[in-house]
Write an enzyme that holds these catalytic residues in place. Structure first.
Site, PDB file in Angstrom:
ATOM      1  N   GLY A   1       0.823  -1.205   0.000  1.00  0.00           N
ATOM      2  CA  GLY A   1       0.000   0.000   0.000  1.00  0.00           C
ATOM      3  C   GLY A   1       0.859   1.257   0.000  1.00  0.00           C
ATOM      4  CG  ASN A   2       3.526   1.841   3.140  1.00  0.00           C
ATOM      5  OD1 ASN A   2       2.759   2.649   3.626  1.00  0.00           O
ATOM      6  ND2 ASN A   2       3.923   0.758   3.776  1.00  0.00           N
TER       7      ASN A   2
ATOM      8  CE  LYS B   1       1.489  -6.394  -1.397  1.00  0.00           C
ATOM      9  NZ  LYS B   1       1.768  -6.295  -0.001  1.00  0.00           N
TER      10      LYS B   1
ATOM     11  CE  LYS C   1       4.605  -5.447   4.166  1.00  0.00           C
ATOM     12  NZ  LYS C   1       3.553  -5.487   3.146  1.00  0.00           N
TER      13      LYS C   1
HETATM   14  P1  ADP Z   1       2.730  -2.108   2.959  1.00  0.00           P
HETATM   15  O1  ADP Z   1       1.574  -1.172   3.165  1.00  0.00           O
HETATM   16  O2  ADP Z   1       3.851  -1.560   2.135  1.00  0.00           O
HETATM   17  O3  ADP Z   1       2.290  -3.458   2.513  1.00  0.00           O
HETATM   18  P2  ADP Z   1       2.898  -2.380   5.862  1.00  0.00           P
HETATM   19  O4  ADP Z   1       2.712  -0.998   6.370  1.00  0.00           O
HETATM   20  O5  ADP Z   1       1.736  -3.312   5.953  1.00  0.00           O
HETATM   21  O6  ADP Z   1       3.440  -2.298   4.372  1.00  0.00           O
HETATM   22  O7  ADP Z   1       4.170  -3.093   6.548  1.00  0.00           O
HETATM   23  C1  ADP Z   1       5.418  -2.419   6.597  1.00  0.00           C
HETATM   24  C2  ADP Z   1       5.583  -1.840   7.995  1.00  0.00           C
HETATM   25  O8  ADP Z   1       5.759  -2.917   8.926  1.00  0.00           O
HETATM   26  C3  ADP Z   1       6.790  -0.985   8.218  1.00  0.00           C
HETATM   27  O9  ADP Z   1       6.591   0.339   7.820  1.00  0.00           O
HETATM   28  C4  ADP Z   1       6.978  -1.094   9.757  1.00  0.00           C
HETATM   29  O10 ADP Z   1       6.367  -0.003  10.388  1.00  0.00           O
HETATM   30  C5  ADP Z   1       6.197  -2.343  10.146  1.00  0.00           C
HETATM   31  N1  ADP Z   1       6.950  -3.361  10.876  1.00  0.00           N
HETATM   32  C6  ADP Z   1       6.432  -4.112  11.881  1.00  0.00           C
HETATM   33  N2  ADP Z   1       7.317  -4.982  12.355  1.00  0.00           N
HETATM   34  C7  ADP Z   1       8.459  -4.796  11.639  1.00  0.00           C
HETATM   35  C8  ADP Z   1       9.738  -5.423  11.677  1.00  0.00           C
HETATM   36  N3  ADP Z   1      10.033  -6.411  12.535  1.00  0.00           N
HETATM   37  N4  ADP Z   1      10.685  -5.011  10.785  1.00  0.00           N
HETATM   38  C9  ADP Z   1      10.408  -4.018   9.910  1.00  0.00           C
HETATM   39  N5  ADP Z   1       9.195  -3.387   9.833  1.00  0.00           N
HETATM   40  C10 ADP Z   1       8.230  -3.765  10.689  1.00  0.00           C
HETATM   41 MG    MG Z   2      -0.114  -2.652   4.408  1.00  0.00          MG
END
Ligand code: ADP
Ligand code: MG
Length: 310
Positions: free
Chosen positions: A9-10, A211, A273
């Site tokens: 999403g980011n 996803k 992930k």
């Molecule tokens: P996206 O929207 O890109 O799919 P998310 O926001 O769902 O990504 O997941 C990424 C986020 O996960 C990072 O920005 C961070 O804040 C968070 N996060 C939680 N635990 C961890 C970890 N152990 N290592 C790195 N990031 C983490």
């Molecule tokens: Mg997300």
């Protein structure tokens, strides 16, 4: 190499969270610069993407218009976002490829993902979606058959099933387009959730699919060499947010499972992930990488990011 890039999403919305079409187009165009670098480096690329914020916006429209236009189901919302995001990906990726001197045709496939109709989430949904509403505003949606829960002070919130993806139904279409030289976008939002009825027919269902978990399945069924999970952090981190935070480099699936079991990856964000990245390698994939969008070109070779290999 054949590479499946899963965009979070980011990567699809502006940093300040603006959902205007222009902001979304700009964010996707930025992501496509990174994807175009991968294609220009000679890789065969398949793109998948999240759709959480976009579906959230469609749900608000459903809510606000429920007394005028009947709300449409989540599988329709998923299909709609595959269309709008897929179109925007094509429209921004093609010029980025031309600028790099490697023009390629692009395609976006409306993609279905098979889930199990017996998933407990369909009788007892637990995955919250959309915004909190006061009961008066949730009531028309409950009358339209949706399940909402009283979340106390914050108000009521819709809950839906989040079943495991079993199979990407349209994998063969993606394969055919890849063989013809297309850069393909597929399984956006984890794919449109469908179940197979007793008569063999596929039917869309009200659910959301992770996803990244779908990306792992699609990458395997396409015989991709590398699954790249692009997000907004350079690495998965153990001790995230603590004084001894440790970014992970090359890690085995078994080691990654140990870190996950110890609670290092938050369930709503990094957790799925890591699970998807591990599953891809455990099921025979060569390499998964979790990294930030800007680093995906280095990441495919294992030179950057958190790299899961056996
Ligand atoms: P996206 O929207 O890109 O799919 P998310 O926001 O769902 O990504 O997941 C990424 C986020 O996960 C990072 O920005 C961070 O804040 C968070 N996060 C939680 N635990 C961890 C970890 N152990 N290592 C790195 N990031 C983490
Ligand atoms: Mg997300």
């Amino acid at each position: 190499m054949r590479v499946l890039v899963a965009l979070g999403g980011n990567a699809m919305t502006s940093p300040e969270g603006s959902a205007t079409p222009e902001a979304q187009r700009t964010a996707i165009a930025g992501a496509m610069e990174c994807v175009a670098d991968l294609v220009a480096a000679g890789h065969e690329v398949v793109i998948t993407h999240g759709n959480g914020p976009q579906v959230g916006n469609l749900l608000v429209k459903n809510e606000l218009a429920a007394n005028v236009v009947p709300p449409v189901p989540l599988d329709w919302n998923g299909a709609q976002t595959q269309g709008t995001i897929g179109f925007t990906v094509m429209n921004t990726l093609e010029p980025a490829l031309i600028r790099r001197g490697c023009p390629r045709p692009t395609a976006a496939v409306v993609t279905r993902t098979l889930v199990n109709g017996d998933d407990p989430g369909f009788t007892h949904p637990t995955k919250p979606v959309g915004r909190f509403l006061p009961y008066e505003d949730a009531r028309p949606l409950i009358e339209h058959g949706q399940i909402w829960e009283d979340r106390g002070e914050k108000g009521w919130r819709r809950v839906v099933a989040s079943p495991e993806p079993l199979e990407v139904i349209d994998t063969h279409t993606v394969r055919t387009l890849l063989a013809a030289g297309y850069v393909v976008t597929a399984a956006g939002g984890g794919g449109i959730p469908v179940v197979r009825d007793a008569d063999g027919q596929l039917r869309g269902v009200e659910a959301v699919i992770d996803k990244d978990l779908t990306a792992a399945i699609l990458a395997r069924s396409l015989d991709a060499d590398v699954l790249v999970i692009a997000t907004d952090v350079d690495h998965a981190i153990v001790g995230y947010g603590t004084a001894d935070a440790q970014p992970l480099g090359v890690v085995t699936p078994a080691q990654m499972r140990e870190y996950a079991a110890a609670g290092h990856f938050a369930s709503g964000s990094m957790g799925p992930k890591v699970e998807a990245a591990v599953r891809f390698v455990e099921s025979g994939g060569h390499r998964s990488v979790i990294t930030s969008l800007a680093h995906i070109a280095e990441a495919v070779t294992g030179a950057y990011g958190t790299c899961i290999e056996s």
